[in-house]
Design a protein around this motif. Sequence first.
Motif, PDB file in Angstrom:
ATOM      1  N   GLY A 402      -2.540  -3.395  15.261  1.00 17.42           N
ATOM      2  CA  GLY A 402      -2.660  -3.050  14.355  1.00 17.42           C
ATOM      3  C   GLY A 402      -1.464  -2.234  13.265  1.00 17.42           C
ATOM      4  O   GLY A 402      -1.259  -2.373  12.045  1.00 17.42           O
ATOM      5  N   THR A 403       0.151  -1.821  14.125  1.00 15.11           N
ATOM      6  CA  THR A 403       0.251  -1.552  14.235  1.00 15.11           C
ATOM      7  C   THR A 403       1.609  -1.784  13.033  1.00 15.11           C
ATOM      8  O   THR A 403       2.162  -1.841  12.254  1.00 15.11           O
ATOM      9  CB  THR A 403       1.719  -0.379  14.805  1.00 15.11           C
ATOM     10  N   ILE A 404       1.470  -3.234  14.028  1.00 18.79           N
ATOM     11  CA  ILE A 404       2.741  -4.589  13.478  1.00 18.79           C
ATOM     12  C   ILE A 404       2.012  -5.418  11.651  1.00 18.79           C
ATOM     13  O   ILE A 404       2.618  -5.200  11.388  1.00 18.79           O
ATOM     14  CB  ILE A 404       2.903  -5.508  14.622  1.00 18.79           C
ATOM     15  N   VAL A 405       0.618  -4.982  11.895  1.00 17.62           N
ATOM     16  CA  VAL A 405       0.104  -6.036  10.283  1.00 17.62           C
ATOM     17  C   VAL A 405       0.449  -4.739   9.807  1.00 17.62           C
ATOM     18  O   VAL A 405       0.549  -4.926   8.482  1.00 17.62           O
ATOM     19  CB  VAL A 405      -1.749  -6.077  10.861  1.00 17.62           C
ATOM     20  N   ALA A 406       0.017  -3.132   9.847  1.00 21.96           N
ATOM     21  CA  ALA A 406      -0.215  -2.219   8.982  1.00 21.96           C
ATOM     22  C   ALA A 406       1.100  -2.229   8.032  1.00 21.96           C
ATOM     23  O   ALA A 406       1.784  -1.818   7.229  1.00 21.96           O
ATOM     24  CB  ALA A 406      -0.622  -0.801   9.151  1.00 21.96           C
ATOM     25  N   LEU A 407       2.646  -2.043   9.114  1.00 25.51           N
ATOM     26  CA  LEU A 407       4.448  -2.626   8.669  1.00 25.51           C
ATOM     27  C   LEU A 407       4.096  -3.296   7.901  1.00 25.51           C
ATOM     28  O   LEU A 407       5.105  -3.201   7.300  1.00 25.51           O
ATOM     29  CB  LEU A 407       4.363  -2.303  10.218  1.00 25.51           C
ATOM     30  N   THR A 408       3.647  -4.229   8.520  1.00 30.14           N
ATOM     31  CA  THR A 408       4.146  -5.637   7.881  1.00 30.14           C
ATOM     32  C   THR A 408       3.995  -5.433   5.911  1.00 30.14           C
ATOM     33  O   THR A 408       4.488  -6.064   5.348  1.00 30.14           O
ATOM     34  CB  THR A 408       3.141  -6.648   8.248  1.00 30.14           C
ATOM     35  N   SER A 409       2.929  -5.099   5.656  1.00 30.68           N
ATOM     36  CA  SER A 409       2.437  -4.382   4.746  1.00 30.68           C
ATOM     37  C   SER A 409       3.032  -3.986   3.611  1.00 30.68           C
ATOM     38  O   SER A 409       3.111  -3.642   2.134  1.00 30.68           O
ATOM     39  CB  SER A 409       0.505  -4.082   4.545  1.00 30.68           C
TER      40      SER A 409
END
Length: 469
Positions: A402-409
């Motif tokens: 979730g952290t990686i995905v949110a950071l990507t966004s």
Amino acid sequence: MVVEEEENRGMEEGLLLPHQNDRDDRHVTACVILSTFVAVCSSFSYGCAAGYTSGAETAIMKELDLSMAQFAAFGSFINVGGAVGALFSGQLAVILGRRRTLWTCDFFCIFGWLAIAFAKNVFWLDLGRISLGIGVGLISYVVPVYIAEITPKHVRGAFTASNQLLQNSGVSLIYFFGTVINWRVMAVIGALPCVLQVIGIYYIPESPRWLAKVGSSKEVESSLHRLRGKDFDVSGESAEIQVMTKMLEEDSKSSFCDMFQKKYRRTLVVGIGLMLIQQLCGASGITYYSNAIFRRSGFPERLGSMIFGVFVIPKSLVGLIFVDRWGRRPLLLASSVGMSIGSLLIGVSFTLQQMNVLPELTGVFVFVNILVYFGFSAIGIGGLPWVIMSEIFPINIKVSAGTIVALTSWTSGWFVSYAFNFMFEWSAAGTFYIFAAVGGMSLIFIWMVVPETKGKSLEELQASLTGTN
């Protein structure tokens, strides 16, 4: 020991045969509605932050004597803060729980809005925007996750999509009133939903799935009784949650590297891919600087903002109504097609303007196609990536993935929002042709990679995606 083994076997059978636990009576309690409403209060503030730079651009630049580069930096700093918030969002949601993380969001958002409201120079303006970004970075992760974890599966998509509805409502408020209300007053208004949430969090339960992860089995049932009703039999759902959580914890030590295991590869690719599509289609840049687009095309800024503000909420309701009927994938595909066509037609409009063909109609063409673009964005790509993200990651990798995905966004959003002004000055038509091309390529990704997630409990869905037995 024998009794315990029999109980565990029974619980596992309940997980492996989900139809036996499918006791969904289509009942949605007042507690679920209240909890969702409280959670999305901060999403309204998020929407106000997203649309704020468009309505306040002229007044802020004039009063604080900012250059275009300084204002572009101010607008993009919300994404810088968002990336910081996203970096810690998953870990905070595990350590503090979903409710306390929402309180943390409120602290950063309220401070950020007040710093902007009382800013006397660019330093406090930028500091407030960064703090606001940290808050909405946390919001973007924890709100959809919390809602997905408390709602029954037959309404999970619609309730989680209400996050996007409230964001768009915040954008609508700013677009409609931002050109007529002082920018400092609008900043204070933006903070009010977070104040309401601070109070409301006292009256809502913690996520039963987070409680299962931290080992509070009795509290899991207590939370489910509040969410499903005192007389509702929650034993099946409670067992399913606890068994799946236990199996995942035993299968993995929950390290950062776990999410790169082969069985999690598809979920990670889906999450990151959808966030890249969402941002690289240009939504952040168009939202932050829509008044500059209207001005360039010759369409009246105030009229454009007010009409857009009225249009935002109804278009958001379409996705909310149909997400659990039609499914996530069909809406994403339709959204991608519509956004691509809208971007292409905006590019064509600016090309015709450069060629001096029907220049008096350029503003109308651009405005209409911006409505087309955002209309299709709202039914799919604008919000569904966060819905799907909240559904597909098992509890043991939800923090890291979730952290990686949110950071990507947030990092890709920063790139788009910061570069948009410079791209737009370079070539208005070329900017939208690029967005149209991204929208076209996203069709292939959605068709080939993205799974349908409606109609299953989170445990059933995650087990099917990862092959967990």
